[in-house]
Write a protein that holds these residues in place. Structure first.
Motif, PDB file in Angstrom:
ATOM      1  N   MET A   1      -7.146 -12.137   9.151  1.00  0.00           N
ATOM      2  CA  MET A   1      -6.284 -10.924   9.356  1.00  0.00           C
ATOM      3  C   MET A   1      -5.091 -11.108   8.884  1.00  0.00           C
ATOM      4  N   ILE A   2      -4.352 -12.152   8.714  1.00  0.00           N
ATOM      5  CA  ILE A   2      -3.127 -12.310   8.017  1.00  0.00           C
ATOM      6  C   ILE A   2      -3.276 -12.161   6.521  1.00  0.00           C
ATOM      7  N   TYR A   3      -4.308 -12.285   5.924  1.00  0.00           N
ATOM      8  CA  TYR A   3      -4.608 -12.305   4.441  1.00  0.00           C
ATOM      9  C   TYR A   3      -4.817 -10.855   3.796  1.00  0.00           C
ATOM     10  N   ILE A   4      -5.146  -9.979   4.773  1.00  0.00           N
ATOM     11  CA  ILE A   4      -5.360  -8.649   4.419  1.00  0.00           C
ATOM     12  C   ILE A   4      -4.408  -7.886   3.857  1.00  0.00           C
ATOM     13  N   PRO A   5      -3.327  -7.885   4.650  1.00  0.00           N
ATOM     14  CA  PRO A   5      -2.019  -6.867   3.911  1.00  0.00           C
ATOM     15  C   PRO A   5      -1.582  -7.441   2.712  1.00  0.00           C
ATOM     16  N   PHE A   6      -1.379  -8.861   2.389  1.00  0.00           N
ATOM     17  CA  PHE A   6      -0.924  -9.513   1.157  1.00  0.00           C
ATOM     18  C   PHE A   6      -2.117  -9.329   0.318  1.00  0.00           C
ATOM     19  N   LEU A   7      -3.342  -9.525   0.465  1.00  0.00           N
ATOM     20  CA  LEU A   7      -4.203  -9.200  -0.322  1.00  0.00           C
ATOM     21  C   LEU A   7      -4.143  -7.616  -1.025  1.00  0.00           C
ATOM     22  N   VAL A   8      -3.875  -6.713  -0.113  1.00  0.00           N
ATOM     23  CA  VAL A   8      -3.893  -5.185  -0.435  1.00  0.00           C
ATOM     24  C   VAL A   8      -2.749  -5.251  -1.633  1.00  0.00           C
ATOM     25  N   ILE A   9      -1.550  -5.612  -1.225  1.00  0.00           N
ATOM     26  CA  ILE A   9      -0.454  -5.779  -2.142  1.00  0.00           C
ATOM     27  C   ILE A   9      -0.933  -6.545  -3.613  1.00  0.00           C
ATOM     28  N   ASP A  10      -1.473  -7.593  -3.711  1.00  0.00           N
ATOM     29  CA  ASP A  10      -2.055  -8.083  -4.924  1.00  0.00           C
ATOM     30  C   ASP A  10      -2.758  -7.224  -5.489  1.00  0.00           C
ATOM     31  N   MET A  11      -3.704  -6.513  -4.905  1.00  0.00           N
ATOM     32  CA  MET A  11      -4.786  -5.570  -5.647  1.00  0.00           C
ATOM     33  C   MET A  11      -4.080  -4.472  -6.060  1.00  0.00           C
ATOM     34  N   ILE A  12      -3.247  -3.973  -5.328  1.00  0.00           N
ATOM     35  CA  ILE A  12      -2.216  -2.758  -6.006  1.00  0.00           C
ATOM     36  C   ILE A  12      -1.318  -3.198  -7.295  1.00  0.00           C
ATOM     37  N   VAL A  13      -0.737  -4.139  -7.234  1.00  0.00           N
ATOM     38  CA  VAL A  13       0.160  -4.772  -8.299  1.00  0.00           C
ATOM     39  C   VAL A  13      -0.828  -5.012  -9.528  1.00  0.00           C
ATOM     40  N   ALA A  14      -1.991  -5.480  -9.275  1.00  0.00           N
ATOM     41  CA  ALA A  14      -3.021  -6.065 -10.284  1.00  0.00           C
ATOM     42  C   ALA A  14      -3.646  -4.705 -11.028  1.00  0.00           C
ATOM     43  N   SER A  15      -3.834  -3.579 -10.243  1.00  0.00           N
ATOM     44  CA  SER A  15      -4.081  -2.641 -10.954  1.00  0.00           C
ATOM     45  C   SER A  15      -3.249  -1.804 -11.823  1.00  0.00           C
ATOM     46  N   ILE A  16      -1.778  -1.857 -11.012  1.00  0.00           N
ATOM     47  CA  ILE A  16      -0.651  -1.126 -11.995  1.00  0.00           C
ATOM     48  C   ILE A  16      -0.813  -1.724 -13.194  1.00  0.00           C
ATOM     49  N   LEU A  17      -0.662  -3.184 -13.334  1.00  0.00           N
ATOM     50  CA  LEU A  17      -0.440  -3.804 -14.507  1.00  0.00           C
ATOM     51  C   LEU A  17      -1.553  -3.474 -15.426  1.00  0.00           C
ATOM     52  N   MET A  18      -2.693  -3.343 -14.698  1.00  0.00           N
ATOM     53  CA  MET A  18      -3.928  -3.417 -15.787  1.00  0.00           C
ATOM     54  C   MET A  18      -3.778  -1.843 -16.348  1.00  0.00           C
ATOM     55  N   SER A  19      -3.409  -0.805 -15.626  1.00  0.00           N
ATOM     56  CA  SER A  19      -3.262   0.426 -16.202  1.00  0.00           C
ATOM     57  C   SER A  19      -2.129   0.520 -17.213  1.00  0.00           C
ATOM     58  N   MET A  20      -0.990  -0.527 -16.907  1.00  0.00           N
ATOM     59  CA  MET A  20       0.018  -0.393 -18.033  1.00  0.00           C
ATOM     60  C   MET A  20      -0.094  -1.338 -19.344  1.00  0.00           C
ATOM     61  N   GLY A  21      -1.482  -2.006 -19.241  1.00  0.00           N
ATOM     62  CA  GLY A  21      -1.792  -2.739 -20.362  1.00  0.00           C
ATOM     63  C   GLY A  21      -1.255  -4.207 -20.261  1.00  0.00           C
ATOM     64  N   MET A  22      -0.606  -4.460 -19.227  1.00  0.00           N
ATOM     65  CA  MET A  22       0.283  -5.690 -19.153  1.00  0.00           C
ATOM     66  C   MET A  22      -0.696  -6.768 -18.394  1.00  0.00           C
ATOM     67  N   MET A  23      -1.674  -7.197 -19.388  1.00  0.00           N
ATOM     68  CA  MET A  23      -2.860  -7.894 -18.641  1.00  0.00           C
ATOM     69  C   MET A  23      -2.413  -9.572 -18.728  1.00  0.00           C
ATOM     70  N   MET A  24      -1.422  -9.958 -19.527  1.00  0.00           N
ATOM     71  CA  MET A  24      -1.036 -11.125 -19.820  1.00  0.00           C
ATOM     72  C   MET A  24       0.015 -11.643 -18.737  1.00  0.00           C
ATOM     73  N   LEU A  25       0.778 -10.834 -17.802  1.00  0.00           N
ATOM     74  CA  LEU A  25       1.677 -10.936 -17.069  1.00  0.00           C
ATOM     75  C   LEU A  25       0.658 -11.345 -15.694  1.00  0.00           C
ATOM     76  N   PRO A  26       0.904 -12.314 -15.011  1.00  0.00           N
ATOM     77  CA  PRO A  26       0.415 -12.924 -13.880  1.00  0.00           C
ATOM     78  C   PRO A  26       0.590 -11.948 -12.665  1.00  0.00           C
ATOM     79  N   PRO A  27      -0.114 -11.246 -12.022  1.00  0.00           N
ATOM     80  CA  PRO A  27       0.235 -10.483 -10.920  1.00  0.00           C
ATOM     81  C   PRO A  27       0.987 -11.009  -9.918  1.00  0.00           C
ATOM     82  N   VAL A  28       0.742 -12.506  -9.580  1.00  0.00           N
ATOM     83  CA  VAL A  28       1.178 -12.979  -8.536  1.00  0.00           C
ATOM     84  C   VAL A  28       2.817 -13.020  -8.661  1.00  0.00           C
ATOM     85  N   ILE A  29       3.288 -13.194  -9.787  1.00  0.00           N
ATOM     86  CA  ILE A  29       4.630 -13.175 -10.133  1.00  0.00           C
ATOM     87  C   ILE A  29       5.404 -11.736  -9.525  1.00  0.00           C
TER      88      ILE A  29
END
Length: 259
Positions: free
Chosen positions: A201-229
């Motif tokens: 249950m603790i992982y879920i909200p943080f996982l959602v943030i990781d997925m949103i950030v990764a989707s935004i970076l993919m749409s901007m073409g910044m695939m080489m930048l780690p989403p975790v940062i």
């Protein structure tokens, strides 16, 4: 150089002189300080009381050596430390807070949760034993009762049924028929199961943030930048805004249903 006994090309430097002075003063310092001595040895026992005392000392040393395992097996420490470990991993903060802080917080929260049980053990077993009102065996029997009550209040029927099926020949009639050695592993399995559920249950909200950030970076073409940062500051901001420490600690304490 003035702070040296001789120059750089000389023979003796100031550290060497200081070392020599310390070596000369060691006998005087040793004579001024009185150090205790410890004598260990084996002698022939002259009475049964001496044998009993030696066995009691051996038992106390054994209990002290396995005290950390007893804390892990019979208290709420397991659930608390696992949940806090999941929280640190979900936030992705590497070693922040440090492991020592996690263990220290888990230990003091465990003392807080176990305070009613410890108080009952102190009143019914430790204080009467210290006052020589009961024997050592009676004190141990009285001390295990509050621990068993706590573990029975937290153990789940599925884990308890599994262990009783593996260790007992028949179905126990009541809680008194279940040995402590059967109750302890069932209690630990229940604690592990609930701790992993809370960690999910603790992982879920943080996982959602990781997925949103990764989707935004993919749409901007910044695939080489780690989403975790990029996602870590947002996860920290979310945790601070919702007062995460109060939520986690409060949920942990309330999950025991003892207050």
């Amino acid at each position: 150089m003035k702070h040296r006994a001789f120059s750089a090309t000389g023979r003796v430097t100031f550290p060497a002189i200081l070392t020599a002075c310390i070596l000369l003063l060691l006998p005087t310092i040793g004579a001024a300080i009185t150090l205790p001595t410890v004598n260990l040895g084996l002698t022939q026992a002259e009475s049964p009381q001496q044998v009993s005392t030696a066995l009691q000392i051996l038992l106390i040393i054994t209990i002290i050596s396995v005290a950390p395992s007893i804390i892990l097996m019979t208290t709420c420490f397991t659930r608390i430390v696992i949940v806090l470990g999941f929280l640190r991993q979900a936030m992705g903060t590497q070693n922040m807070p440090p492991t020592q802080i996690i263990l220290g917080l888990s230990l003091f929260l465990s003392f807080f949760v176990m305070s009613p049980t410890l108080s009952q053990i102190n009143d019914t077993a430790l204080q009467p034993y210290m006052a020589e009102q009961i024997s050592q065996g009676e004190a141990l029997d009285k001390a295990i009762i509050p621990l068993r009550t706590f573990m029975f209040s937290q153990v789940r029927e599925s884990e308890l049924g599994l262990m009783t099926e593996l260790t007992l020949d028949g179905e126990p009639a009541n809680e008194d028929d279940i040995p402590t050695m059967t109750l302890i592993p069932a209690f630990m399995l229940s604690e592990l199961k609930l701790a992993f559920q809370m960690g999910f249950m603790i992982y879920i909200p943080f996982l959602v943030i990781d997925m949103i950030v990764a989707s935004i970076l993919m749409s901007m073409g910044m695939m080489m930048l780690p989403p975790v940062i990029i996602s870590m500051p947002f996860k920290l901001l979310l945790f601070v805004l919702v007062d995460g420490w109060n939520l986690i600690v409060g949920s942990l304490i309330k999950s025991f249903n003892i207050f």
